[in-house]
Design an enzyme around this catalytic site. Structure first.
Site, PDB file in Angstrom:
ATOM      1  N   SER A 182       1.706   3.517  -0.956  1.00  0.00           N
ATOM      2  CA  SER A 182       3.071   2.989  -0.974  1.00  0.00           C
ATOM      3  C   SER A 182       3.133   1.647  -1.685  1.00  0.00           C
ATOM      4  O   SER A 182       2.168   0.869  -1.649  1.00  0.00           O
ATOM      5  CB  SER A 182       3.514   2.821   0.476  1.00  0.00           C
ATOM      6  OG  SER A 182       4.695   2.085   0.559  1.00  0.00           O
ATOM      7  N   TYR A 232       2.358  -0.114   9.850  1.00  0.00           N
ATOM      8  CA  TYR A 232       2.458   1.012   8.907  1.00  0.00           C
ATOM      9  C   TYR A 232       1.866   0.629   7.545  1.00  0.00           C
ATOM     10  O   TYR A 232       1.017   1.336   6.995  1.00  0.00           O
ATOM     11  CB  TYR A 232       3.926   1.451   8.727  1.00  0.00           C
ATOM     12  CG  TYR A 232       4.096   2.358   7.533  1.00  0.00           C
ATOM     13  CD1 TYR A 232       3.688   3.690   7.592  1.00  0.00           C
ATOM     14  CD2 TYR A 232       4.594   1.886   6.314  1.00  0.00           C
ATOM     15  CE1 TYR A 232       3.789   4.514   6.472  1.00  0.00           C
ATOM     16  CE2 TYR A 232       4.704   2.699   5.204  1.00  0.00           C
ATOM     17  CZ  TYR A 232       4.306   4.014   5.290  1.00  0.00           C
ATOM     18  OH  TYR A 232       4.395   4.828   4.183  1.00  0.00           O
ATOM     19  N   LYS A 250      -1.705   1.938   5.238  1.00  0.00           N
ATOM     20  CA  LYS A 250      -1.842   2.356   3.838  1.00  0.00           C
ATOM     21  C   LYS A 250      -2.945   1.544   3.152  1.00  0.00           C
ATOM     22  O   LYS A 250      -3.753   2.071   2.389  1.00  0.00           O
ATOM     23  CB  LYS A 250      -0.513   2.201   3.095  1.00  0.00           C
ATOM     24  CG  LYS A 250       0.570   3.155   3.568  1.00  0.00           C
ATOM     25  CD  LYS A 250       0.201   4.624   3.349  1.00  0.00           C
ATOM     26  CE  LYS A 250       1.167   5.582   3.974  1.00  0.00           C
ATOM     27  NZ  LYS A 250       0.723   6.972   3.992  1.00  0.00           N
TER      28      LYS A 250
END
Ligand code: NAD
Ligand code: WQD
Length: 342
Positions: A125, A150, A154
């Site tokens: 991302s 979150y 990644k």
């Protein structure tokens, strides 16, 4: 050639399954349906004429994952979408996010090693860049400290993959998505957020269709052209197509390193108000919205430098902002009509 698509009944996964099937790949989906439904398999079949196999289990379960791979050791490559993705929720439930996103990845990699499956495409991302010092942001930009658990999953996932390729035959392409929006032109699949949407475009279409009272625009005093933040929105089908290109690059042995990273964006940024204007133009609807306080954790502006992806992958995002929001609107209308008929 058989490809495993984890999270293949989800938003980006389902669009990618369609593109893979359109290009002759055989697809097996693994999904625990925590954020999607089994019906998507039928929708994919309506589009492509082929019903992908779906196995429903949790990739956090090591035994079930190992058993699946043993039974499917003819898989040539994996596209790993399965993860929890709500930024705000990850702040409240960090351990759930670390467990789901990291343990599933490690289970998959262990099984890939055991079964000599060499290729994995990973959903990363633009969140890894935070607020970049320079725009547009290229793959060489430094990774900033993650704003949320979150985002951290990644970053850590990319590190796990980088370490794994050093000690195994596994090769990785990490694709850093900017802001995926829109839906398949058939309006048979699209984005289906559970509950109140966190993301801008589903909130816009749900407001326009009457499910939400009004859109809150988070912040009107940013140092941008109109005071609202800027993002690089990319059509989900353009994104899906990049995955097929990445899979081909791996199986055709065109990778230059065992770990490659590509930005998937259009290279053009739009403010929140510009997205709203595009929506009002294509829909002919007046959107109810009001400008409220900033949302915590939002960066001011970010858009991709897609030069490396364009040149190295031979892939380019083709759809513009109006086409993106038009497809999202068509999907929202088709989905609600279907729900009413049920
Ligand atoms: P999604 O929630 O629609 O799809 C993810 C799918 O994975 C869902 O169908 C869910 O049921 C499944 N899943 C989750 N955990 C699982 C587990 N442990 N075992 C099996 N299945 C599991 O999300 P999406 O928008 O399609 O995102 C796909 C990937 O792309 C995610 O990794 C996400 O973090 C990443 N990503 C998304 C965006 C975005 O804005 N949508 C942006 C950048 C990166
Ligand atoms: C876009 C703009 C909001 C909703 C998120 C994740 C990121 C990546 C993509 C996974 C911002 C504004 C939004 C609303 C608003 N996902 N907005 N009112 O935050 O850029 O990125 O999805 O990797 O990690 O953080 O996307 O769609 O939430 O917001 O004004 O009701 O719309 O403030 O400026 P974001 P978004």
């Amino acid at each position: 050639m058989k490809i495993l698509v984890t999270g293949g009944t989800g938003y980006i996964g389902s669009h990618t399954v369609v593109e893979l099937q359109n290009q002759g790949f055989e697809v097996v989906i693994v999904d625990n349906l925590s954020n999607s439904s089994e019906e998507i398999v039928g929708q994919i079949e309506k589009i492509t004429g082929i019903r992908p196999i779906l196995e429903v289990f949790d990739l956090v379960n090591r035994e079930k994952t190992a058993d699946f791979f043993k039974r499917n050791s003819d898989i040539k490559g994996v596209i790993h979408f399965a993860a929890s993705k709500a930024v705000g929720e990850s702040v409240v439930k960090p351990l759930e996010y670390y467990r789901n996103n990291l343990v599933s990845l490690m289970n998959i990699l262990e099984s890939m090693k055991e079964n000599q499956i060499p290729y994995i495409v990973f959903s990363s991302s633009c969140t890894v860049y935070g607020q970049p010092d320079e725009l547009p942001v290229s793959e060489k930009a430094p990774i900033k400290k993650a704003e949320s658990p979150y985002g951290n999953t990644k970053q850590i996932s990319e590190e796990i993959l980088q370490d794994t390729i050093k000690t195994s035959e596994i090769k990785t392409i990490a694709l850093r998505y900017f802001n995926p929006i829109g839906a398949h032109e058939s309006a048979l699949i699209g984005e289906l957020p559970l509950g109140v949407p966190n993301n801008l475009v589903p909130f816009i279409t749900q407001t326009a269709i009457g499910i939400r009272k009004e859109l809150k625009v988070f912040g009107g005093d940013y140092p941008t052209i109109d005071g609202t933040p800027i993002r690089d929105y990319i059509h989900v089908v353009d994104l899906a197509k990049a995955h097929v290109v990445a899979v081909r690059r791996m199986i055709e042995d065109k990778m230059k390193n065992g770990f490659e990273v590509f930005n998937l964006g259009t290279g053009k940024g739009y403010s929140v108000l510009e997205v709203i204007n595009a929506f009002e133009k294509i829909s002919g609807e007046k959107l109810r919205y009001k400008i409220v306080d900033r949302r915590e954790g939002d960066v001011i502006e970010v858009w991709a430098d897609p030069t490396f992806s364009n040149e190295e992958l031979g892939w380019k995002a083709e759809k513009g902002i109006e086409e993106m929001v038009a497809s999202a609107w068509k999907w929202e209308q088709a989905y609600r009509k279907n729900e009413l008929l049920k």
